[in-house]
Scaffold this motif. Structure first.
Motif, short mmCIF file in Angstrom:
data_model
loop_
_atom_site.label_atom_id
_atom_site.label_comp_id
_atom_site.label_asym_id
_atom_site.label_seq_id
_atom_site.Cartn_x
_atom_site.Cartn_y
_atom_site.Cartn_z
N ASN B 30 0.84 -1.20 0.00
CA ASN B 30 0.00 0.00 0.00
C ASN B 30 0.87 1.25 0.00
O ASN B 30 1.76 1.39 0.82
CB ASN B 30 -0.91 -0.01 1.22
N THR B 52 -4.74 6.73 3.38
CA THR B 52 -5.79 5.74 3.21
C THR B 52 -7.12 6.49 3.14
O THR B 52 -7.17 7.69 3.36
CB THR B 52 -5.79 4.73 4.36
N ASN B 55 -10.28 8.74 -1.91
CA ASN B 55 -9.28 8.85 -2.97
C ASN B 55 -8.96 10.30 -3.33
O ASN B 55 -7.93 10.57 -3.93
CB ASN B 55 -9.74 8.11 -4.22
N PHE B 67 -6.07 9.89 -5.88
CA PHE B 67 -5.39 8.60 -5.87
C PHE B 67 -6.18 7.62 -6.73
O PHE B 67 -7.38 7.44 -6.54
CB PHE B 67 -5.29 8.08 -4.43
N LYS B 69 -5.77 3.76 -7.74
CA LYS B 69 -4.98 2.56 -7.50
C LYS B 69 -4.78 1.75 -8.77
O LYS B 69 -3.68 1.23 -9.02
CB LYS B 69 -5.66 1.69 -6.44
N SER B 70 -5.80 1.65 -9.60
CA SER B 70 -5.69 0.82 -10.80
C SER B 70 -4.70 1.42 -11.81
O SER B 70 -4.03 0.69 -12.53
CB SER B 70 -7.06 0.66 -11.46
N THR B 72 -2.24 3.44 -10.78
CA THR B 72 -1.08 3.80 -9.95
C THR B 72 -0.69 5.25 -10.17
O THR B 72 0.46 5.59 -10.45
CB THR B 72 0.13 2.87 -10.20
#
Lengths: 114, 115
Positions: B30, B52, B55, B67, B69-70, B72
């Motif tokens: 993470n 955390t 997003n 943010f 994640k997929s 990056t």
């Protein structure tokens, strides 16, 4: 307003001379970092300390650079002998020490080696 | 190896227009992601961070970052740019379980906002 202080702000020296840069981290911060910034290389980590102990100095040229923390309020970076390629801005930063924490940067020392 | 990429050396924006400064990262586990700003002849200043949760992260001076994640990615955004936003912007990353010494910086993006 707590801040990181660095001295000197500017240093011009001749090749072969010793250079000492000083940093006072923010009181209570247990992690101190030295960075070098140049146009070509960007921001490079030279060394960092936790609780005054060096944890990583792999970014430093060992033959001429040394970093120490004589006490919790003072970090030093020395170059002996200095070379023209050492010309750069050197930043000190401090932080509380956890990965989630931001670093607090000093104003930098602009070093010119002739 | 962990890395941070800022694909644009320079971004030019007209005052009042939205701005985006791009950042992609590669860290194990993470990520913890940061944006810093550097004004001329100054040290870096913290803008915002993602640890955390939501997003979309809001930070200083009206900046925010998303943010993804997929992809990056952790792009920095502002709805309406100011001339005073002109500066050098650095994206940085580390990971859960790392330390501040593992913080990796991108090479920086120069933002120029013209009146």
């Amino acid at each position: 307003d707590a801040r990181v202080t660095q001295t000197p702000r500017h240093k011009v020296t001749e090749m072969g001379q010793e250079v000492t840069m000083r940093c006072q981290p923010i009181l209570g911060h247990n992690t101190v970092f030295w960075y070098r910034q140049t146009m070509m290389q960007g921001l490079e980590l030279l060394a960092y300390f936790r609780n005054r102990a060096p944890l990583d100095d792999s970014g430093m040229p060992k033959d001429r650079f040394s970093a120490e923390m004589p006490d919790a309020t003072l970090a030093t970076l020395k170059i002996q002998p200095s070379e023209p390629r050492d010309s750069a801005v050197y930043f000190c930063a401090s932080g509380p020490g956890q990965a989630v924490d931001e670093q607090f940067f000093g104003p930098g020392t602009r070093l010119t080696v002739l | 190896a962990q890395s941070v990429a800022q694909p644009e050396d320079q971004v030019n924006v007209a005052e009042g227009n939205p701005l985006t400064v791009k950042c992609t990262y590669s860290v194990s586990g993470n990520p913890y992601l940061f944006w810093y700003v550097q004004y001329p002849n100054r040290g870096l200043q913290f803008l915002l961070k993602y640890i955390t949760g939501d997003n979309l992260v809001k930070g200083s001076y009206g900046f925010e970052a998303e943010f993804n994640k997929s992809q990056t990615s952790f792009h920095l955004k502002k709805p309406s740019a100011l001339v005073s936003d002109s500066a050098l912007y650095f994206c940085a990353a580390t990971n859960y379980g790392g330390s501040q010494g593992n913080l990796i910086f991108g090479k920086g993006t120069k933002l120029s906002v013209k009146p």
